[in-house]
Design a protein around this motif. Sequence first.
Motif, PDB file in Angstrom:
ATOM      1  N   ASP A   1       0.821  -1.217   0.000  1.00  8.84           N
ATOM      2  CA  ASP A   1       0.000   0.000   0.000  1.00  8.84           C
ATOM      3  C   ASP A   1       0.851   1.262   0.000  1.00  8.84           C
ATOM      4  O   ASP A   1       0.885   1.962   1.015  1.00  8.84           O
TER       5      ASP A   1
ATOM      6  N   VAL B   1      -5.628  -8.227   3.003  1.00  7.59           N
ATOM      7  CA  VAL B   1      -6.666  -7.280   3.414  1.00  7.59           C
ATOM      8  C   VAL B   1      -6.109  -6.375   4.500  1.00  7.59           C
ATOM      9  O   VAL B   1      -6.227  -5.160   4.437  1.00  7.59           O
TER      10      VAL B   1
ATOM     11  N   THR C   1      -7.610   0.741  -1.697  1.00  5.67           N
ATOM     12  CA  THR C   1      -8.454  -0.408  -1.377  1.00  5.67           C
ATOM     13  C   THR C   1      -7.732  -1.696  -1.761  1.00  5.67           C
ATOM     14  O   THR C   1      -6.735  -1.671  -2.497  1.00  5.67           O
ATOM     15  N   LEU C   2      -8.267  -2.805  -1.311  1.00  8.11           N
ATOM     16  CA  LEU C   2      -7.688  -4.100  -1.665  1.00  8.11           C
ATOM     17  C   LEU C   2      -7.676  -4.290  -3.179  1.00  8.11           C
ATOM     18  O   LEU C   2      -6.659  -4.687  -3.753  1.00  8.11           O
ATOM     19  N   ASP C   3      -8.787  -4.008  -3.837  1.00  5.72           N
ATOM     20  CA  ASP C   3      -8.847  -4.175  -5.294  1.00  5.72           C
ATOM     21  C   ASP C   3      -7.833  -3.277  -5.999  1.00  5.72           C
ATOM     22  O   ASP C   3      -7.196  -3.695  -6.972  1.00  5.72           O
ATOM     23  N   GLU C   4      -7.670  -2.057  -5.523  1.00  7.49           N
ATOM     24  CA  GLU C   4      -6.687  -1.143  -6.113  1.00  7.49           C
ATOM     25  C   GLU C   4      -5.271  -1.673  -5.926  1.00  7.49           C
ATOM     26  O   GLU C   4      -4.441  -1.600  -6.832  1.00  7.49           O
ATOM     27  N   ARG C   5      -4.990  -2.220  -4.741  1.00 10.27           N
ATOM     28  CA  ARG C   5      -3.646  -2.736  -4.464  1.00 10.27           C
ATOM     29  C   ARG C   5      -3.342  -3.965  -5.307  1.00 10.27           C
ATOM     30  O   ARG C   5      -2.235  -4.118  -5.825  1.00 10.27           O
ATOM     31  N   VAL C   6      -4.317  -4.857  -5.474  1.00 11.72           N
ATOM     32  CA  VAL C   6      -4.123  -6.038  -6.326  1.00 11.72           C
ATOM     33  C   VAL C   6      -3.840  -5.586  -7.756  1.00 11.72           C
ATOM     34  O   VAL C   6      -2.885  -6.055  -8.388  1.00 11.72           O
ATOM     35  N   ALA C   7      -4.643  -4.649  -8.270  1.00  7.03           N
ATOM     36  CA  ALA C   7      -4.448  -4.150  -9.637  1.00  7.03           C
ATOM     37  C   ALA C   7      -3.085  -3.469  -9.778  1.00  7.03           C
ATOM     38  O   ALA C   7      -2.397  -3.641 -10.794  1.00  7.03           O
TER      39      ALA C   7
ATOM     40  N   ARG D   1      -0.312  -6.102  -9.919  1.00  6.50           N
ATOM     41  CA  ARG D   1      -0.331  -6.754 -11.245  1.00  6.50           C
ATOM     42  C   ARG D   1       0.284  -5.847 -12.309  1.00  6.50           C
ATOM     43  O   ARG D   1       1.094  -6.288 -13.127  1.00  6.50           O
TER      44      ARG D   1
ATOM     45  N   ALA E   1      -5.724 -11.611  -3.996  1.00  7.14           N
ATOM     46  CA  ALA E   1      -6.116 -11.011  -2.722  1.00  7.14           C
ATOM     47  C   ALA E   1      -6.115 -12.111  -1.666  1.00  7.14           C
ATOM     48  O   ALA E   1      -6.410 -13.277  -1.955  1.00  7.14           O
TER      49      ALA E   1
ATOM     50  N   ASP F   1      -7.402 -12.857   2.387  1.00  5.84           N
ATOM     51  CA  ASP F   1      -8.093 -12.470   3.611  1.00  5.84           C
ATOM     52  C   ASP F   1      -7.961 -13.645   4.574  1.00  5.84           C
ATOM     53  O   ASP F   1      -8.180 -14.782   4.191  1.00  5.84           O
TER      54      ASP F   1
END
Length: 177
Positions: A18, A44, A56-62, A65, A80, A82
């Motif tokens: 993050d 998470v 956010t989690l989705d932003e960090r995964v993207a 990548r 992700a 959790d």
Amino acid sequence: MPDEAGPIDHVVVPGTFDPVTYGHLDVIRRATRIAPEVTVAVAVSRDKRGSARAFTLDERVAMVREAVGELGIGDVRVMAMDGLLVDFCRRIGAGAVVKGLRATTDFEYELAQADLNVRMSPDLESIYVMSNPEYGYVSSSIVREIAALGGDVSLLVPPCVERRLKRRFSGGDVGIL
């Protein structure tokens, strides 16, 4: 004691990322030299040492990548995560966790985590790589702070992450994180 586990062919590089930094990406790249299959587990992490999340989690995964692709780091899966790391590793069939160590404070924290992990999953190995001296001072919290104050983070993160940080913190004075 005989070794019945055999070689490790799948490792996990866990973190909150993050954002993801060149230090993280160095550990991920080095993990690809350790095992043929590498999964980056973006946690998470509801509260990491009192630090607020910027993404956010989705932003960090993207972001992970995109950064892995941008730097051309081998065939790496980003997922992700959790829950407990040991459960995640068991679920995806990973035999080891790979983490980077920057300083003695990292060592103390990681030693405690490794001790707990081995109690919960005795077959899960913990592998540590020493930080590349070029990135030993880099942390996500420092990157967030510099970005929030309008500083240049181009030496700390790849261009795709720098762009996201600029968008996130371009709304004026957001203060120190």
